[in-house]
Design a protein around this motif. Structure first.
Motif, PDB file in Angstrom:
ATOM      1  N   UNK A  65     -12.163  10.558 -35.498  1.00 32.16           N
ATOM      2  CA  UNK A  65     -13.099  11.709 -35.753  1.00 32.16           C
ATOM      3  C   UNK A  65     -13.058  12.981 -34.623  1.00 32.16           C
ATOM      4  N   UNK A  66     -12.715  13.898 -34.870  1.00 31.31           N
ATOM      5  CA  UNK A  66     -12.887  15.118 -33.759  1.00 31.31           C
ATOM      6  C   UNK A  66     -13.532  16.297 -34.286  1.00 31.31           C
ATOM      7  N   UNK A  80     -12.083  16.684 -38.289  1.00 29.32           N
ATOM      8  CA  UNK A  80     -11.127  16.206 -38.667  1.00 29.32           C
ATOM      9  C   UNK A  80     -11.144  14.633 -38.494  1.00 29.32           C
ATOM     10  N   UNK A  81     -10.954  13.891 -39.628  1.00 31.01           N
ATOM     11  CA  UNK A  81     -11.171  12.457 -39.699  1.00 31.01           C
ATOM     12  C   UNK A  81     -10.016  11.748 -40.296  1.00 31.01           C
ATOM     13  N   UNK A  82      -9.934  10.462 -40.026  1.00 36.82           N
ATOM     14  CA  UNK A  82      -9.243   9.619 -40.445  1.00 36.82           C
ATOM     15  C   UNK A  82      -9.578   8.121 -40.412  1.00 36.82           C
ATOM     16  N   UNK A 268     -14.750  20.222 -29.582  1.00 34.24           N
ATOM     17  CA  UNK A 268     -16.287  20.210 -29.392  1.00 34.24           C
ATOM     18  C   UNK A 268     -17.034  19.208 -29.886  1.00 34.24           C
ATOM     19  N   UNK A 269     -17.952  18.548 -29.170  1.00 38.89           N
ATOM     20  CA  UNK A 269     -18.935  17.285 -29.982  1.00 38.89           C
ATOM     21  C   UNK A 269     -20.170  18.259 -30.573  1.00 38.89           C
ATOM     22  N   UNK A 270     -20.905  17.208 -31.232  1.00 36.83           N
ATOM     23  CA  UNK A 270     -21.827  17.728 -32.259  1.00 36.83           C
ATOM     24  C   UNK A 270     -22.820  18.582 -31.320  1.00 36.83           C
ATOM     25  N   UNK A 271     -23.246  18.389 -30.273  1.00 34.56           N
ATOM     26  CA  UNK A 271     -24.179  19.178 -29.275  1.00 34.56           C
ATOM     27  C   UNK A 271     -23.587  20.429 -29.042  1.00 34.56           C
TER      28      UNK A 271
END
Ligand code: 76R
Length: 280
Positions: A65-66, A80-82, A268-271
């Motif tokens: 997950x990015x 983007x997830x795999x 970027x992360x969630x925060x």
């Protein structure tokens, strides 16, 4: 796209592919009018739930997950997830939309695809033939060294194509593409030998960007509206611009490629997504 030889025993019905992973790119935008209707307490709970959903751990964890902030008004951020299981990927998307911020989040675009080993990736035997065709004499120490190196590299490269590690680089771009079926430039009526030759030229121009750009081609055929999804990670966005421009001149792109919407992403992360989008 790879084709599979007719295999004898029928596999067990499953949503998990026998080879490769599912891949999704999701684009979202915050709805400012809806956000303005949330109370401070709802916003706070929403922010916490958003961060928790993207922490990607525990039972709902998906393999890759990015998150990305994106420029331009088509979206505010991208995931983007795999994972081998497509429902694990989609569960994260649904968790975000069903959370307290969900009503103020608008999904704007998505692309669903799968990883694979392309039919144009040379086998060890293909590689031997290619070396000979390039004038390398068989049996010499250089020839053997090249063969040994390729034999060692191929399984790792295939692993990276099927279940890739995502580079932790600051920039990426994502876009879907087709190969033309127009009369006179129909990729799908070209013989394999010709397509293979064009893709070898394509791969050569790509390799010049090793270390600056990393690429993942996932297949949307049968799953979404375009044939491929291109994910390019860059050490700097300038390399993304440079590689896409350079590849436009490869015959495989200049003659046969058709492109969908381009999205640029900054890691970027969630925060960071919340802070950048001023969700406070
Ligand atoms: O997987 C591999 O690395 C092996 C060689 C290779 C294949 C089979 C390869 C190498 N590509 C392959 C397949 Mn690619 N690629 C694109 C784009 O913007 C454009 O003009 C086109 C978009 C880029 C930028 C790119 C980069 N490639 C494909 C396919 C599928 C064709 C099929 O299977 O029919 C598409 C649609 C596509 C498009 N490619 C590379 C790159 C780069 C940087 C490389 C070198 C990778 C490396 O070995 O380091």
């Amino acid at each position: 796209m790879s084709t599979r030889p007719a295999s004898t025993p029928l596999p067990e019905p499953s949503v998990v592919p026998s080879q490769g992973w599912h891949c999704s790119h999701y684009c979202y935008r915050f709805d400012r009018a809806r956000l303005a209707q949330l109370t401070a307490a709802q916003l706070q709970a929403g922010r916490e739930a958003f961060v928790a959903a993207l922490e990607n751990d525990g039972e709902t964890r998906c393999e890759r997950l990015q998150g990305y902030i994106t420029s331009g008004h088509r979206a505010d951020w991208i995931l983007m997830m795999m994972d081998p299981d497509p429902l694990k990927i989609d569960a994260i998307h649904q968790r975000i939309l069903s959370g307290p911020l969900g009503a103020a989040i608008e999904p704007t675009w998505s692309f669903v695809s799968m990883s694979e080993i392309s039919e144009y990736v040379p086998s060890v035997e293909d590689y031997r033939k290619r070396l000979i065709a390039e004038g390398e004499a068989e049996g010499t120490p250089t020839f053997d060294a090249k063969m040994n190196a390729y034999e060692r590299r191929l399984p790792m490269m295939n692993q990276q194509r099927l279940s890739p590690e995502f580079p932790d680089w600051p920039a990426a771009c994502f876009y879907p593409m087709n190969k033309s079926r127009d009369v006179g430039r129909n990729w799908f009526t070209e013989p394999f030998s010709r397509r293979n030759q064009l893709m070898a030229e394509h791969a050569r121009s790509g390799i010049a960007f090793a270390g600056r750009v990393s690429q993942l081609i996932t297949v949307g055929v049968g799953l979404d509206d375009w044939e491929w999804m291109v994910t390019l990670w860059g050490r700097n966005p300038e390399y993304l611009r440079e590689i896409v421009y350079k590849m436009r001149f490869d015959q495989a792109s200049a003659v046969y490629a058709e492109f969908g919407p381009f999205y640029v992403g900054y890691r970027a992360g969630a925060a960071e997504i919340l802070q950048h989008c001023r969700i406070s």
